[in-house]
Design an enzyme around this catalytic site. Structure first.
Site, short mmCIF file in Angstrom:
data_model
loop_
_atom_site.label_atom_id
_atom_site.label_comp_id
_atom_site.label_asym_id
_atom_site.label_seq_id
_atom_site.Cartn_x
_atom_site.Cartn_y
_atom_site.Cartn_z
N HIS A 64 14.28 3.75 14.15
CA HIS A 64 13.60 2.94 13.13
C HIS A 64 14.66 2.33 12.22
O HIS A 64 15.61 3.00 11.83
CB HIS A 64 12.65 3.81 12.30
CG HIS A 64 11.98 3.03 11.21
ND1 HIS A 64 10.89 2.23 11.44
CD2 HIS A 64 12.27 2.89 9.89
CE1 HIS A 64 10.52 1.65 10.31
NE2 HIS A 64 11.35 2.03 9.36
N ASP A 124 -1.88 5.64 6.90
CA ASP A 124 -0.76 4.85 6.38
C ASP A 124 -1.15 3.38 6.22
O ASP A 124 -0.77 2.73 5.25
CB ASP A 124 0.47 4.96 7.27
CG ASP A 124 1.61 4.10 6.70
OD1 ASP A 124 2.08 4.44 5.60
OD2 ASP A 124 1.97 3.09 7.31
N ARG A 171 -0.91 0.31 -1.71
CA ARG A 171 0.37 0.29 -2.44
C ARG A 171 0.84 -1.14 -2.65
O ARG A 171 1.34 -1.50 -3.71
CB ARG A 171 1.43 1.08 -1.65
CG ARG A 171 1.20 2.59 -1.70
CD ARG A 171 2.07 3.30 -0.67
NE ARG A 171 3.48 3.05 -0.88
CZ ARG A 171 4.39 3.08 0.10
NH1 ARG A 171 4.05 3.38 1.34
NH2 ARG A 171 5.65 2.84 -0.16
N SER A 221 5.64 7.33 4.66
CA SER A 221 5.01 6.25 5.43
C SER A 221 5.77 6.03 6.74
O SER A 221 5.18 5.97 7.83
CB SER A 221 5.02 4.98 4.55
OG SER A 221 4.79 3.83 5.31
N LYS A 237 4.63 7.59 10.85
CA LYS A 237 4.46 6.72 12.03
C LYS A 237 5.43 7.11 13.14
O LYS A 237 5.09 7.08 14.32
CB LYS A 237 4.66 5.25 11.61
CG LYS A 237 3.49 4.72 10.80
CD LYS A 237 3.69 3.31 10.32
CE LYS A 237 4.69 3.25 9.19
NZ LYS A 237 4.64 2.07 8.36
N1 URA Z 1 8.08 0.44 5.63
C1 URA Z 1 7.09 1.31 5.86
O1 URA Z 1 6.71 1.53 7.01
N2 URA Z 1 6.52 1.94 4.81
C2 URA Z 1 6.92 1.73 3.54
O2 URA Z 1 6.37 2.34 2.64
C3 URA Z 1 7.96 0.81 3.29
C4 URA Z 1 8.52 0.18 4.37
#
Ligand code: URA
Length: 435
Positions: A84, A163, A170, A185, A189
């Protein structure tokens, strides 16, 4: 057990910490629509100000992760390692990286995002290959991983729904910039991908979410700790995002640059990060030590094995492999404008943020999720930090389809470069690592 959400908000507001069961209750009640947005917003704002302890963060992440389906990849015969990036400008690393790692015998179930704000997204780039679909159903992952070693897909409705809802809230309430919320977050994932190991590219600099090395280090350590609590090995590498990666910023042009890397060519910075990340992922998979892993990654490119995997992946996901064989078939803009240097000297700034903003204005990125992108438009950066240039030399070539969008992009681009007298200090691309 039930709790009073108002009591929990007060506790968090006053700097207290929430019991793990209360944290799980909040996520499940919110996902089931039994806590309204206004109360969760208040709690999120209290978290922005007061942070979260590890004992709160672990159940928060775990409850998000289990709010929907998780990938079930126990039938995959290879180790599973993911990657990621916290997002940047010109960041096409995943596109050559995934096939390199897969060609070395490590499966990569890659779930990526779209471009948003000044940062680009892997899915948009891949979709500039004619026919390429990133809508892969979770039930198809295991078979494709066993056949090809890689999947490059988008988020589905069923993975980590909490999320999706909390992120949207958010976004609308000014509560995105919180290291614990960002960490949970991202990690919820990634942990839903059923991984044995995870490589995190935590970007630092003007074009990154994290502008300082201190914040990036805290984010990296927080995510590594969440991984450890879930029994997943995580390595985080901090990398520079003060200027764009490589020369291409856009979509189709970034695919062309990624294919160049798979052919053993392309910009040195993209190549350096791709090989280093590939080696880190092979080490995470337990295949070898760093030196042997680096040699394997280099060989996967030189032998053509990685390019072969990318061709098969493209075909499997509906894309036209002829476009990968011959990248001149990618979508092309009709017009070009060249921004030139107003004076001679040495480039001391080539600002990733301004270039990212310019790419949104040009149509290569999106300001809002629902905006469409034009895959053909983008920038070819001709002058990067440390380059000596003469007045009138090109700084950037703009490929565009719409005169007004090009003018809007130029306004941001005209603030992106600084040309000085002195030799510029070119900082390292890799700023540190955390395990
Ligand atoms: N990317 C994400 O997946 N979540 C966040 O909170 C910020 C950036």
């Amino acid at each position: 057990m039930t709790y009073s959400i108002v009591e929990l908000i007060r506790t968090k507001r006053d700097g207290g910490s929430l019991p793990p069961d209360a944290v799980r209750w909040i996520i499940s009640e919110y996902t089931a629509d039994r806590i309204p947005d206004y109360q969760l917003s208040a709690l999120l704002m209290a978290i922005v100000f007061n942070g979260m302890t590890q004992d709160e963060l672990d159940p928060w992440t775990d409850a998000m992760l289990h709010s929907g389906e998780v990938l079930e990849l126990s039938d995959v015969a290879m180790p599973l390692v993911g990657k990621h990036s916290t997002g940047g400008v010109g960041d096409k690393i995943s596109i050559p990286l995934v096939p390199i790692v897969a060609s070395c015998g490590v499966a990569v179930p890659m779930i990526s995002g779209r471009g948003l704000g000044h940062t680009g997204g892997t899915l948009d780039k891949l979709e500039s290959i004619r026919g390429f679909t990133t809508a892969i159903h979770p039930s198809e992952f295991a078979a494709q991983l066993n056949d090809i070693g890689a999947v490059m897909a988008g988020q589905t409705e069923t993975l980590v729904p909490a999320d999706r809802r909390i992120y949207a809230l958010r976004d609308a309430t000014g509560t995105v910039p919180s290291i614990p919320l960002i960490s949970s977050s991202i990690m919820s994932k990634k942990l839903a991908e059923d991984l044995d190991g995870l490589l995190l590219d935590v970007k630092v600099g003007s074009g990154a979410f994290m502008k300082t090395i201190e914040d990036a280090t805290t984010l990296a350590k927080t995510m590594v700790a969440i991984g450890a609590s879930h029994g997943t090995s995580v390595t985080a590498i901090l990398t520079d995002m003060s200027q764009p990666l490589g020369r291409a910023v856009g979509n189709a042009n970034e695919i062309a640059e990624a294919v160049e890397i798979l052919r053993g060519r392309g910009p040195e910075d993209v190549r350096e990060l791709t090989i280093r990340f590939a080696a880190e992922m092979l080490v995470l998979a337990g295949l070898s030590d760093m030196d042997a892993a680096t040699a394997r990654a280099v060989d996967a490119v030189e032998s053509g094995a990685a390019l072969e995997v990318f061709l098969r992946l493209t075909e499997r996901q509906g894309g036209d492999p002829a476009v990968v064989e011959d990248t001149s078939l990618l979508p092309k803009a009709t017009e070009e404008h060249v921004l030139v240097a107003p004076r001679s000297g040495v480039v001391s700034r080539c600002d990733a943020y301004q270039i990212g903003i310019a790419s949104v204005r040009l149509g290569a990125g999106r300001a809002k999720k629902e905006n469409h992108i034009d895959p053909a438009v983008g920038f070819l950066i001709e002058a990067k930090i440390g380059d000596e240039i003469e007045r009138g030399d090109p700084l950037v070539r703009i490929a565009y389809n719409d005169e007004q969008k090009c003018s809007a992009a130029l306004e941001a681009l005209s603030q992106a470069w600084e040309i000085g007298e002195e030799p510029a200090r070119v900082g390292p691309l890799i700023l540190g690592g955390i395990q």
